[in-house]
Motif scaffolding. Sequence first.
Motif, PDB file in Angstrom:
ATOM      1  N   GLU A   1       9.824   7.561 -10.558  1.00 26.49           N
ATOM      2  CA  GLU A   1       8.850   8.478 -11.447  1.00 26.49           C
ATOM      3  C   GLU A   1       8.053   7.648 -12.487  1.00 26.49           C
ATOM      4  O   GLU A   1       6.883   7.554 -12.433  1.00 26.49           O
ATOM      5  CB  GLU A   1       9.515   9.557 -12.059  1.00 26.49           C
ATOM      6  CG  GLU A   1       8.606  10.565 -12.834  1.00 26.49           C
ATOM      7  CD  GLU A   1       9.498  11.687 -13.536  1.00 26.49           C
ATOM      8  OE1 GLU A   1       8.874  11.913 -14.544  1.00 26.49           O
ATOM      9  OE2 GLU A   1      10.352  12.208 -12.887  1.00 26.49           O
ATOM     10  N   ALA A   2       8.828   6.990 -13.379  1.00 29.75           N
ATOM     11  CA  ALA A   2       8.169   5.922 -14.005  1.00 29.75           C
ATOM     12  C   ALA A   2       7.269   4.717 -13.639  1.00 29.75           C
ATOM     13  O   ALA A   2       6.336   4.718 -13.819  1.00 29.75           O
ATOM     14  CB  ALA A   2       9.149   5.215 -15.314  1.00 29.75           C
ATOM     15  N   ALA A   3       7.967   4.247 -12.371  1.00 32.84           N
ATOM     16  CA  ALA A   3       7.215   3.224 -11.657  1.00 32.84           C
ATOM     17  C   ALA A   3       6.163   3.682 -10.987  1.00 32.84           C
ATOM     18  O   ALA A   3       5.011   3.174 -11.114  1.00 32.84           O
ATOM     19  CB  ALA A   3       8.113   2.504 -10.789  1.00 32.84           C
ATOM     20  N   GLU A   4       6.164   4.999 -10.377  1.00 38.18           N
ATOM     21  CA  GLU A   4       5.004   5.571  -9.729  1.00 38.18           C
ATOM     22  C   GLU A   4       3.856   5.710 -10.841  1.00 38.18           C
ATOM     23  O   GLU A   4       2.741   5.670 -10.517  1.00 38.18           O
ATOM     24  CB  GLU A   4       5.387   6.742  -8.881  1.00 38.18           C
ATOM     25  CG  GLU A   4       4.055   7.140  -8.272  1.00 38.18           C
ATOM     26  CD  GLU A   4       4.348   8.210  -7.132  1.00 38.18           C
ATOM     27  OE1 GLU A   4       3.316   9.074  -6.548  1.00 38.18           O
ATOM     28  OE2 GLU A   4       5.625   8.373  -6.755  1.00 38.18           O
ATOM     29  N   ALA A   5       4.252   6.510 -11.955  1.00 40.52           N
ATOM     30  CA  ALA A   5       3.376   6.719 -12.999  1.00 40.52           C
ATOM     31  C   ALA A   5       2.274   5.331 -13.474  1.00 40.52           C
ATOM     32  O   ALA A   5       1.412   5.291 -13.513  1.00 40.52           O
ATOM     33  CB  ALA A   5       3.956   7.349 -14.109  1.00 40.52           C
ATOM     34  N   VAL A   6       3.174   4.248 -13.520  1.00 40.67           N
ATOM     35  CA  VAL A   6       2.585   3.347 -13.860  1.00 40.67           C
ATOM     36  C   VAL A   6       1.704   2.399 -13.118  1.00 40.67           C
ATOM     37  O   VAL A   6       0.584   1.976 -13.255  1.00 40.67           O
ATOM     38  CB  VAL A   6       3.640   2.144 -14.419  1.00 40.67           C
ATOM     39  CG1 VAL A   6       3.129   0.562 -14.422  1.00 40.67           C
ATOM     40  CG2 VAL A   6       4.279   2.440 -15.824  1.00 40.67           C
ATOM     41  N   LEU A   7       2.156   2.652 -11.751  1.00 42.44           N
ATOM     42  CA  LEU A   7       1.323   2.166 -10.527  1.00 42.44           C
ATOM     43  C   LEU A   7       0.278   2.749 -10.491  1.00 42.44           C
ATOM     44  O   LEU A   7      -0.993   2.187 -10.370  1.00 42.44           O
ATOM     45  CB  LEU A   7       2.075   2.313  -9.188  1.00 42.44           C
ATOM     46  CG  LEU A   7       1.254   1.802  -7.845  1.00 42.44           C
ATOM     47  CD1 LEU A   7       1.536   0.411  -7.848  1.00 42.44           C
ATOM     48  CD2 LEU A   7       2.233   2.177  -6.700  1.00 42.44           C
ATOM     49  N   ARG A   8       0.116   4.143 -10.699  1.00 38.47           N
ATOM     50  CA  ARG A   8      -1.286   4.841 -10.450  1.00 38.47           C
ATOM     51  C   ARG A   8      -2.171   4.492 -11.822  1.00 38.47           C
ATOM     52  O   ARG A   8      -3.151   4.776 -11.620  1.00 38.47           O
ATOM     53  CB  ARG A   8      -1.006   6.225 -10.310  1.00 38.47           C
ATOM     54  CG  ARG A   8      -0.397   6.604  -8.852  1.00 38.47           C
ATOM     55  CD  ARG A   8       0.046   7.854  -8.575  1.00 38.47           C
ATOM     56  NE  ARG A   8       0.534   8.225  -7.279  1.00 38.47           N
ATOM     57  CZ  ARG A   8       0.135   7.839  -6.102  1.00 38.47           C
ATOM     58  NH1 ARG A   8      -1.058   7.837  -6.074  1.00 38.47           N
ATOM     59  NH2 ARG A   8       0.832   8.087  -4.992  1.00 38.47           N
TER      60      ARG A   8
ATOM     61  N   GLY B   1      -4.032  -2.655  -0.299  1.00 35.98           N
ATOM     62  CA  GLY B   1      -2.774  -2.502  -1.152  1.00 35.98           C
ATOM     63  C   GLY B   1      -2.922  -2.149  -2.544  1.00 35.98           C
ATOM     64  O   GLY B   1      -4.209  -1.921  -2.890  1.00 35.98           O
ATOM     65  N   TRP B   2      -2.121  -2.212  -3.605  1.00 34.70           N
ATOM     66  CA  TRP B   2      -2.341  -1.749  -4.798  1.00 34.70           C
ATOM     67  C   TRP B   2      -2.912  -3.069  -5.743  1.00 34.70           C
ATOM     68  O   TRP B   2      -2.114  -4.124  -5.590  1.00 34.70           O
ATOM     69  CB  TRP B   2      -1.348  -1.246  -5.463  1.00 34.70           C
ATOM     70  CG  TRP B   2      -1.027   0.125  -5.102  1.00 34.70           C
ATOM     71  CD1 TRP B   2      -0.214   0.446  -3.958  1.00 34.70           C
ATOM     72  CD2 TRP B   2      -1.659   1.281  -5.674  1.00 34.70           C
ATOM     73  NE1 TRP B   2      -0.054   1.724  -3.717  1.00 34.70           N
ATOM     74  CE2 TRP B   2      -0.818   2.193  -4.673  1.00 34.70           C
ATOM     75  CE3 TRP B   2      -2.163   1.819  -6.643  1.00 34.70           C
ATOM     76  CZ2 TRP B   2      -1.119   3.664  -4.942  1.00 34.70           C
ATOM     77  CZ3 TRP B   2      -2.323   3.020  -6.801  1.00 34.70           C
ATOM     78  CH2 TRP B   2      -1.837   4.066  -6.101  1.00 34.70           C
ATOM     79  N   ILE B   3      -4.169  -3.257  -6.283  1.00 33.33           N
ATOM     80  CA  ILE B   3      -4.339  -4.390  -7.183  1.00 33.33           C
ATOM     81  C   ILE B   3      -4.490  -4.177  -8.656  1.00 33.33           C
ATOM     82  O   ILE B   3      -4.684  -2.913  -8.969  1.00 33.33           O
ATOM     83  CB  ILE B   3      -5.821  -4.855  -6.693  1.00 33.33           C
ATOM     84  CG1 ILE B   3      -6.936  -3.958  -6.688  1.00 33.33           C
ATOM     85  CG2 ILE B   3      -5.712  -5.359  -5.153  1.00 33.33           C
ATOM     86  CD1 ILE B   3      -8.361  -4.190  -6.641  1.00 33.33           C
TER      87      ILE B   3
ATOM     88  N   ALA C   1       0.798  -1.060  -0.215  1.00 29.47           N
ATOM     89  CA  ALA C   1       0.128  -0.055  -0.119  1.00 29.47           C
ATOM     90  C   ALA C   1       0.787   1.138  -0.057  1.00 29.47           C
ATOM     91  O   ALA C   1       0.494   2.300  -0.730  1.00 29.47           O
ATOM     92  CB  ALA C   1      -0.977  -0.059   1.097  1.00 29.47           C
ATOM     93  N   ASP C   2       2.061   1.134   0.813  1.00 27.89           N
ATOM     94  CA  ASP C   2       2.866   2.597   0.690  1.00 27.89           C
ATOM     95  C   ASP C   2       3.539   2.490  -0.530  1.00 27.89           C
ATOM     96  O   ASP C   2       4.484   1.465  -1.173  1.00 27.89           O
ATOM     97  CB  ASP C   2       3.841   2.259   1.981  1.00 27.89           C
ATOM     98  CG  ASP C   2       4.895   3.299   1.867  1.00 27.89           C
ATOM     99  OD1 ASP C   2       4.335   4.331   2.023  1.00 27.89           O
ATOM    100  OD2 ASP C   2       6.257   2.857   1.782  1.00 27.89           O
ATOM    101  N   VAL C   3       3.487   3.554  -1.369  1.00 25.74           N
ATOM    102  CA  VAL C   3       4.053   3.652  -2.804  1.00 25.74           C
ATOM    103  C   VAL C   3       5.601   3.614  -2.674  1.00 25.74           C
ATOM    104  O   VAL C   3       6.052   2.840  -3.399  1.00 25.74           O
ATOM    105  CB  VAL C   3       3.834   4.873  -3.093  1.00 25.74           C
ATOM    106  CG1 VAL C   3       4.444   5.424  -4.566  1.00 25.74           C
ATOM    107  CG2 VAL C   3       2.215   5.117  -3.325  1.00 25.74           C
TER     108      VAL C   3
END
Length: 81
Positions: A60-67, A76-78, A42-44
């Motif tokens: 930066e790239a990974a966070e953009a893809v995650l979101r 967490g992120w599904i 869950a924690d970015v």
Amino acid sequence: MKFYRRNVGDYAASTRHLSLLEHGAYTMFLDLYYATESPLPADVVAALRAIGARSDAEREAAEAVLREFFMETDAGWIHAK
């Protein structure tokens, strides 16, 4: 799960706009997601660290893809699909 299907046409249609760095991040997130069969942290910061995103550009790239491709939940992120 040690195997998941990846339809090349579907993948390309929904990710054609990604940079090479973003493709790598997305692949790492998918591999982690399906290998553990659980939501991404869950924690970015923890999610980015889990796939090895270290440099500013990688984070930066990974966070953009995650979101874009994952949904944030209490667990967490599904993966959106």
